[in-house]
Design an enzyme around this catalytic site. Sequence first.
Site, PDB file in Angstrom:
ATOM      1  N   GLY A  65      -6.368  -3.333   7.559  1.00 20.05           N
ATOM      2  CA  GLY A  65      -7.336  -2.252   7.406  1.00 20.05           C
ATOM      3  C   GLY A  65      -8.474  -2.289   8.404  1.00 20.05           C
ATOM      4  CB  THR A  97      -0.875  -0.006   1.273  1.00 22.82           C
ATOM      5  OG1 THR A  97      -1.806  -1.060   1.162  1.00 22.82           O
ATOM      6  CG2 THR A  97      -1.612   1.302   1.477  1.00 22.82           C
TER       7      THR A  97
END
Length: 332
Positions: free
Chosen positions: A254, A201
């Site tokens: 997440g 990410t």
Amino acid sequence: MLTRTLLLLILSLMAACASTPAASGPTTPPITWAVAIHGGAGTIDRNTPPEQAAAYLASLTRALDEATTRLARGESSLDVCEAVVRLLEDDELFNAGRGAALNEKGQAELDASIMDGATLRCGAVAGVRTVKNPITLARAVMEQTRHVLLISDGAEQFAASIHTPLVDPSYFVTPRRQQMLKKALEKPGARADHPGVTYGTVGCVVLDSKGNLAAATSTGGMTAKKWGRVGDSPILGAGNYADQYAAISGTGTGEEFIRHGVARMIAARVALKNETLAQAADHLVHKTLRPDDGGVIAVDAKGNIAMPFNSEGMYRACADSTGKREVRIWED
Ligand code: ASP
């Protein structure tokens, strides 16, 4: 006569004193701009082949150079964040844009968000499959709609309507990520929410020379995620946030970042608890998140930078206007 001479002497002494700078220690120049970048956190093996580590460091260095060149010529924090994240989205080493982690069906479903600290304006997209640079679409959501988050088909239709470059879904899929998906699906017992198999990410946080903060984050999410799963990166306040106190971008599990509102909480602790940026970021990463959940990059209004993580490594880089510069993967 004597009085006049004395008076002149006193006056010239006073003038000399006024023009002599007060004695003081060495002064550090104020930080006029600062930037931090991440390329994901996770179980990044210290025995990674040196050429692979070197490739990541080279990409991070290129992104940092892009940021510092733009900041030195006075570009805004939003422009720099978008430009850096676009660069990393186009780089197939990272889990964003081309080279994104694949979902359980072998597809790339991309999430991204961007936030302007000065105005709290923000934009995000989730689950897009044909948008070449999701961060640019997130910025368009911020600037060209009255909404914050667009998802899936609606986001794609908006992208087409504003002529954002679109690509075939196969553009994002790389053999390396297909291999990672195969491994993840073969190990059903593995911790499915673990960032270790997904690292990559990308995120960028910036303080610009006008004193404005911004944050941007983009991701393919987690390898083998369920079709339709949305992570923290497009959830403002969870994986990405900026206000007048701090700008934060996260990487890792997440779901945990969403549960604890990690990015917003760091800025809130700086604003309301009077903590330093490092104290606030450390608290969330080392006391709130679970070991191995990931890390954050953060910058505050004074240009302080924090980059804590609780996983084995985090691809990261930072620099400021005083000459500070760092590009790293592991702790030392
Ligand atoms: N935070 C991302 C997500 O959960 C993944 C990562 O940063 O590795 O979607």
